[in-house]
Design a protein around this motif. Structure first.
Motif, mmCIF file in Angstrom:
data_model
loop_
_atom_site.group_PDB
_atom_site.id
_atom_site.type_symbol
_atom_site.label_atom_id
_atom_site.label_comp_id
_atom_site.label_asym_id
_atom_site.label_seq_id
_atom_site.Cartn_x
_atom_site.Cartn_y
_atom_site.Cartn_z
ATOM 1 N N GLU A 60 0.828 -1.207 0.000
ATOM 2 C CA GLU A 60 0.000 0.000 0.000
ATOM 3 C C GLU A 60 0.865 1.260 0.000
ATOM 4 O O GLU A 60 0.585 2.214 -0.727
ATOM 5 C CB GLU A 60 -0.917 -0.001 1.215
ATOM 6 N N ASP A 61 1.932 1.249 0.785
ATOM 7 C CA ASP A 61 2.854 2.394 0.842
ATOM 8 C C ASP A 61 3.496 2.626 -0.529
ATOM 9 O O ASP A 61 3.583 3.759 -1.010
ATOM 10 C CB ASP A 61 3.910 2.127 1.915
ATOM 11 N N LEU A 62 3.901 1.548 -1.186
ATOM 12 C CA LEU A 62 4.500 1.653 -2.517
ATOM 13 C C LEU A 62 3.482 2.189 -3.526
ATOM 14 O O LEU A 62 3.786 3.108 -4.297
ATOM 15 C CB LEU A 62 5.018 0.288 -2.978
ATOM 16 N N LEU A 63 2.273 1.655 -3.508
ATOM 17 C CA LEU A 63 1.262 2.110 -4.461
ATOM 18 C C LEU A 63 0.898 3.566 -4.233
ATOM 19 O O LEU A 63 0.688 4.314 -5.186
ATOM 20 C CB LEU A 63 0.023 1.228 -4.385
ATOM 21 N N SER A 64 0.832 3.972 -2.993
ATOM 22 C CA SER A 64 0.575 5.388 -2.696
ATOM 23 C C SER A 64 1.670 6.257 -3.294
ATOM 24 O O SER A 64 1.395 7.303 -3.887
ATOM 25 C CB SER A 64 0.498 5.627 -1.186
ATOM 26 N N ALA A 65 2.907 5.812 -3.159
ATOM 27 C CA ALA A 65 4.041 6.570 -3.711
ATOM 28 C C ALA A 65 3.974 6.612 -5.238
ATOM 29 O O ALA A 65 4.295 7.635 -5.853
ATOM 30 C CB ALA A 65 5.363 5.963 -3.247
ATOM 31 N N VAL A 66 3.538 5.519 -5.868
ATOM 32 C CA VAL A 66 3.405 5.489 -7.330
ATOM 33 C C VAL A 66 2.368 6.518 -7.773
ATOM 34 O O VAL A 66 2.589 7.287 -8.712
ATOM 35 C CB VAL A 66 3.027 4.073 -7.835
ATOM 36 N N VAL A 67 1.238 6.545 -7.090
ATOM 37 C CA VAL A 67 0.186 7.501 -7.453
ATOM 38 C C VAL A 67 0.659 8.930 -7.222
ATOM 39 O O VAL A 67 0.469 9.802 -8.076
ATOM 40 C CB VAL A 67 -1.124 7.202 -6.674
ATOM 41 N N GLU A 68 1.298 9.183 -6.090
ATOM 42 C CA GLU A 68 1.828 10.534 -5.831
ATOM 43 C C GLU A 68 2.838 10.942 -6.898
ATOM 44 O O GLU A 68 2.899 12.109 -7.292
ATOM 45 C CB GLU A 68 2.496 10.596 -4.456
ATOM 46 N N ASP A 69 3.605 9.990 -7.379
ATOM 47 C CA ASP A 69 4.603 10.240 -8.413
ATOM 48 C C ASP A 69 3.947 10.530 -9.765
ATOM 49 O O ASP A 69 4.472 11.288 -10.572
ATOM 50 C CB ASP A 69 5.515 9.008 -8.525
ATOM 51 N N MET A 70 2.776 9.942 -9.992
ATOM 52 C CA MET A 70 2.085 10.110 -11.270
ATOM 53 C C MET A 70 1.441 11.485 -11.424
ATOM 54 O O MET A 70 1.389 12.016 -12.528
ATOM 55 C CB MET A 70 0.985 9.052 -11.411
ATOM 56 N N PHE A 71 0.924 12.054 -10.350
ATOM 57 C CA PHE A 71 0.168 13.298 -10.452
ATOM 58 C C PHE A 71 0.957 14.432 -11.110
ATOM 59 O O PHE A 71 0.437 15.083 -12.015
ATOM 60 C CB PHE A 71 -0.361 13.736 -9.083
ATOM 61 N N PRO A 72 2.197 14.697 -10.719
ATOM 62 C CA PRO A 72 2.924 15.789 -11.390
ATOM 63 C C PRO A 72 3.145 15.528 -12.881
ATOM 64 O O PRO A 72 3.079 16.448 -13.690
ATOM 65 C CB PRO A 72 4.261 15.852 -10.642
ATOM 66 N N SER A 122 -5.597 13.695 2.767
ATOM 67 C CA SER A 122 -5.565 15.070 2.254
ATOM 68 C C SER A 122 -4.524 15.261 1.153
ATOM 69 O O SER A 122 -4.701 16.096 0.273
ATOM 70 C CB SER A 122 -5.325 16.055 3.402
ATOM 71 N N ARG A 123 -3.443 14.480 1.166
ATOM 72 C CA ARG A 123 -2.436 14.593 0.102
ATOM 73 C C ARG A 123 -3.039 14.263 -1.253
ATOM 74 O O ARG A 123 -2.826 14.962 -2.232
ATOM 75 C CB ARG A 123 -1.252 13.652 0.349
ATOM 76 N N PHE A 124 -3.798 13.157 -1.307
ATOM 77 C CA PHE A 124 -4.391 12.751 -2.580
ATOM 78 C C PHE A 124 -5.484 13.713 -3.008
ATOM 79 O O PHE A 124 -5.631 13.999 -4.192
ATOM 80 C CB PHE A 124 -4.936 11.323 -2.495
ATOM 81 N N THR A 125 -6.231 14.200 -2.051
ATOM 82 C CA THR A 125 -7.279 15.175 -2.380
ATOM 83 C C THR A 125 -6.643 16.420 -2.988
ATOM 84 O O THR A 125 -7.100 16.917 -4.017
ATOM 85 C CB THR A 125 -8.087 15.538 -1.117
ATOM 86 N N ALA A 126 -5.577 16.907 -2.370
ATOM 87 C CA ALA A 126 -4.902 18.104 -2.876
ATOM 88 C C ALA A 126 -4.291 17.852 -4.254
ATOM 89 O O ALA A 126 -4.378 18.704 -5.148
ATOM 90 C CB ALA A 126 -3.829 18.563 -1.890
ATOM 91 N N LEU A 127 -3.676 16.696 -4.447
ATOM 92 C CA LEU A 127 -3.097 16.371 -5.752
ATOM 93 C C LEU A 127 -4.168 16.294 -6.832
ATOM 94 O O LEU A 127 -4.000 16.821 -7.929
ATOM 95 C CB LEU A 127 -2.337 15.038 -5.678
ATOM 96 N N HIS A 128 -5.274 15.663 -6.503
ATOM 97 C CA HIS A 128 -6.352 15.522 -7.477
ATOM 98 C C HIS A 128 -6.977 16.881 -7.798
ATOM 99 O O HIS A 128 -7.243 17.196 -8.960
ATOM 100 C CB HIS A 128 -7.410 14.545 -6.958
ATOM 101 N N GLU A 129 -7.183 17.694 -6.779
ATOM 102 C CA GLU A 129 -7.743 19.029 -7.003
ATOM 103 C C GLU A 129 -6.782 19.895 -7.816
ATOM 104 O O GLU A 129 -7.211 20.742 -8.593
ATOM 105 C CB GLU A 129 -8.078 19.694 -5.674
ATOM 106 N N GLY A 130 -5.485 19.663 -7.655
ATOM 107 C CA GLY A 130 -4.491 20.415 -8.408
ATOM 108 C C GLY A 130 -4.554 20.168 -9.900
ATOM 109 O O GLY A 130 -4.153 21.023 -10.701
ATOM 110 N N LEU A 131 -5.086 19.015 -10.301
ATOM 111 C CA LEU A 131 -5.185 18.707 -11.725
ATOM 112 C C LEU A 131 -6.149 19.641 -12.450
ATOM 113 O O LEU A 131 -6.018 19.865 -13.649
ATOM 114 C CB LEU A 131 -5.637 17.260 -11.935
#
Length: 184
Positions: A60-72, A122-131
């Motif tokens: 789960e930690d790895l997948l979260s990091a993959v998604v965080e890496d994808m947003f930018p 909140s990290r994912f919410t902020a990343l998604h809203e940033g799109l």
């Protein structure tokens, strides 16, 4: 002491972490319906299974990091497409749909199915809203009286297009239908 493959330990660690992220991304792109474990990701990256645990505490930690890496990267593609377009709203929509068709969104879905509570973070919410920010700014520049609401409506169309593409509808047909709706 193990040898490092970089000028510094920090560079070596960054390269190892990057290799794990890239391997996980590749595996998820190949089979988004199957979530790989750390051992499989480490093997794909050419690392020992135990090495993966130095960087990520769990799948789960790895997948979260993959998604965080994808947003930018996703956001960068959108901004680039919009900047070079005579119709930045369509560029926003089209680029999002293309990224879905390319399988990028399926990776986010893999994490959502493994760990739905992660998307309340909140990290994912902020990343998604940033799109959506480039779209809001473009609408504001065009003089839209309520760019936030218009962006939400446009995103509703993008989300429905995403669902259709991921359910097996052809990309070209969905793209053409969305284009027709937006042209009205």
């Amino acid at each position: 002491m193990p040898k490092i493959a970089a000028a510094t330990v920090a560079e070596h660690r960054a390269a190892q972490r990057r290799a794990l992220l890239d391997a996980a991304h590749d595996l998820l792109s190949e089979s988004p319906e199957r979530t790989p474990g750390l051992a499989e990701v480490a093997a794909k990256a050419g690392l020992a299974r135990s090495s993966a645990y130095h960087y990520f505490s769990s799948r789960e930690d790895l997948l979260s990091a993959v998604v965080e890496d994808m947003f930018p990267r996703w956001n960068g593609r959108i901004v680039e497409a919009m900047a070079g377009s005579e119709d930045p709203v369509w560029a926003y929509v089209d680029t999002n749909l293309q990224l879905v068709a390319d399988g990028e969104h399926a990776i986010v879905g893999a994490l959502a199915s493994l760990s739905p509570q992660s998307f309340r973070d909140s990290r994912f919410t902020a990343l998604h809203e940033g799109l959506v920010l480039p779209l809001v700014e473009s609408l504001r520049a065009e003089g839209d009286p309520d760019p936030e609401m218009t962006a939400q409506l446009i995103n509703a169309i993008v989300h429905k297009g995403t669902e259709l593409i991921e359910s097996g509808r052809g990309f070209d047909g969905v793209r053409a239908a969305v284009r027709k709706v937006l042209a009205r």
